[in-house]
Design a protein around this motif. Sequence first.
Motif, PDB file in Angstrom:
ATOM      1  N   ARG A 176      -4.190  -6.299  -4.253  1.00  6.81           N
ATOM      2  CA  ARG A 176      -5.160  -7.332  -3.855  1.00  6.81           C
ATOM      3  C   ARG A 176      -4.731  -8.040  -2.581  1.00  6.81           C
ATOM      4  NH1 ARG A 176      -5.683  -9.961  -9.907  1.00  6.81           N
ATOM      5  NH2 ARG A 176      -6.584  -8.102 -10.927  1.00  6.81           N
ATOM      6  N   HIS A 236       0.843  -1.193   0.000  1.00  2.00           N
ATOM      7  CA  HIS A 236       0.000   0.000   0.000  1.00  2.00           C
ATOM      8  C   HIS A 236       0.876   1.239   0.000  1.00  2.00           C
ATOM      9  CE1 HIS A 236       0.854  -0.428   4.322  1.00  2.00           C
ATOM     10  NE2 HIS A 236       0.573   0.865   4.439  1.00  2.00           N
ATOM     11  N   GLU A 285      -5.893  -6.246   0.416  1.00  2.00           N
ATOM     12  CA  GLU A 285      -7.313  -6.468   0.689  1.00  2.00           C
ATOM     13  C   GLU A 285      -7.526  -7.819   1.378  1.00  2.00           C
ATOM     14  OE1 GLU A 285      -9.246  -6.171  -3.047  1.00  2.00           O
ATOM     15  OE2 GLU A 285      -8.790  -4.046  -3.341  1.00  2.00           O
ATOM     16  N   GLN A 286      -6.816  -8.856   0.909  1.00  2.00           N
ATOM     17  CA  GLN A 286      -6.999 -10.193   1.478  1.00  2.00           C
ATOM     18  C   GLN A 286      -6.409 -10.292   2.888  1.00  2.00           C
ATOM     19  OE1 GLN A 286      -5.163 -12.726  -1.402  1.00  2.00           O
ATOM     20  NE2 GLN A 286      -6.729 -12.373  -2.983  1.00  2.00           N
ATOM     21  N   TYR A 345      -9.714  -4.973   4.061  1.00  2.00           N
ATOM     22  CA  TYR A 345     -10.262  -3.727   3.521  1.00  2.00           C
ATOM     23  C   TYR A 345     -10.419  -3.841   2.006  1.00  2.00           C
ATOM     24  CZ  TYR A 345      -9.191  -1.347   7.945  1.00  2.00           C
ATOM     25  OH  TYR A 345      -9.153  -0.962   9.252  1.00  2.00           O
ATOM     26  N   GLU A 346     -11.559  -3.350   1.489  1.00  2.00           N
ATOM     27  CA  GLU A 346     -11.692  -3.180   0.053  1.00  2.00           C
ATOM     28  C   GLU A 346     -10.915  -1.930  -0.368  1.00  2.00           C
ATOM     29  OE1 GLU A 346     -13.067  -5.223  -2.013  1.00  2.00           O
ATOM     30  OE2 GLU A 346     -13.823  -6.600  -0.461  1.00  2.00           O
ATOM     31  N   GLU A 347     -10.517  -1.907  -1.621  1.00  2.00           N
ATOM     32  CA  GLU A 347      -9.705  -0.783  -2.096  1.00  2.00           C
ATOM     33  C   GLU A 347     -10.436   0.540  -1.925  1.00  2.00           C
ATOM     34  OE1 GLU A 347      -7.229   0.659  -6.101  1.00  2.00           O
ATOM     35  OE2 GLU A 347      -8.495  -1.129  -6.152  1.00  2.00           O
TER      36      GLU A 347
END
Length: 608
Positions: free
Chosen positions: A286, A273, A289-290, A294-296
């Motif tokens: 991705r 990030h 997120e996994q 958190y979603e983008e």
Amino acid sequence: MSIKMKFSVLITLTVLTFFILHHILNEYSMIQGMKEHARRAMQDTSVHVSGVFSSFDEQPGDGYLLSEEEHTALEQLFEIVKSLNPNIKEITVFDQDTLAVPFGTYTYKNSVTDHLIIPDIKNTGFELRKMRINDETYYRSYYSDNQNDNYIISVVYDGDGINSLVAARRNHSLIYTGITMLLVLIISYWLVGVMIRPIKDILWKVNEVSSARFQQPIRIKRKDEFGLLALKVNAMSQNLSIYMNKLRRAFEENRRMKEHLESFINNTSDAIHLNDLDGKIIQVNRAFEQLFGYEEEEAIGLIYPILPDSHRAEMKHMLNQLLLGRALPSQETMCVTKTGELIPVSVTISPIRDTDGTIRAFASISRDMRSRNKMEELLRRSEKLTTVGQLAAGVAHEIRNPLTTLRGFLQLQQESKKLVLSHVSLMLSELDRINLIVGEFLILAKPQATRFVAKDVRNVLRDVMAFMNSEALLHNIEFRVSFTEENCLISCEENQLKQVFINLLKNAIEAMPSGGKIHNYITHKRDYISIIITDEGVGIPDDMIPKIGDPFFTGKETGTGLGIMVSQRIINSHRGTLDIKSQVNVGTTVHLLLPALKEEAESVILGQ
């Protein structure tokens, strides 16, 4: 409007301005010339009329007394003069004294002007005055000569006729100017077309270049400035073609690299990030997120969402170090997921700079350490079991040999029922050996309470050399020292450190059965104290050096192999390193590095 027309209009306007100025000046001079010409013509007419009037015989009396025939002849002459100049309206002969009209007509009257001028006409000889009668313009001339002392010849001219002549001349001039301007416009349009023809070619080439077509150059037919400009445009087009090809290749390469990096970032198992300088997330992959849940869309804009509150000060310190230009190694820390779960991660933070080197953002790569930690724990347990097995096998092997000797001598004495003192001394030596093995094993295995204090490592090593000096003299060995004059304070457990030096010096003494020198060096290197012990003994083969420190591995007949192992453990507990280098028949060098004690804690007990 095209540039050709603009140039033509500009040239035409320039010429028109010149012609207007010329026309104004010409008309002014023409009017002045016509006025002067008319004045001279009027004066000549007046002189002619005066001569005709004077040609008649003068009669005695106060004036001219003309017969009827003379009067008729004079009228005919006056009519001839009028026919020669249609602008003449009347001819009048004034008596200067009485202002009577002895001959001619006095229809166009201006009594005020006439009464003022006629008395003074003798002084000037000729005068011309403009007058308005019934809103029409007329000119009246006054003439007097020496032959007609008492009479003044006055001629009236039609002003409109004279003005019409001036207007006719003006119209002719305007027509001439208009024709000239038309010719100038046509010629300038043609000349400008000839002049800017190369510009059309250059404009065509510029349009081709703007459309990314660089193949066809401009055909250069001239060697003037336009030809030079066309040559430069061709060169520019060729250079642009080269640069465009390079840009296309670079763009294609950047596109492939971008796709490769995006594929790598999105498919890597590490969470990546990007944070701006304020800590806001600007991009995630991705794996992020996994790992953190958190979603983008919801992660972007959050300020350090995965950082626990207890670690924010540490993160701020790390970012300050990066802003100062320092590189940071990967750090193992704890992060929090969206659900609040704390997970161990290994974080690597790198600055992202723009073209001028200014840091604009930070890239963080987080690796989930849970699986690795579990694997390391399993490996540690396995290593512990392996070490325990090796120690058990080594202890059993090392103790079995002296126990076998003891059992054999005891059986022998039991059968003979005699006490042999030589056998007793051997049994005691074997018991001492068993005690030595068990003692070193306990030092290695049993956790011992340690009290670290500030000591000068030079003094510790001097104490050990003083203690072992007698043994060294017995083996014909000399200690040589080279110690720095700087303070060499360290935080240590003095007895354990002395045990390390005793082991190392004892090994060096045993490696030189024929005697020699043992060199001891201590230097201060920034944050570390360097201790080097070098002997001149038989050395250690290269294949044995990696095994030094293993339990019960030794190259000496009476050794246990636990001395170096214990020394390594002590040095590690002091946060130092122990390195051994050796060469057969040359000697062995043992290099110790121990962290130096900071000045503010030189005489303070650091901990248990």
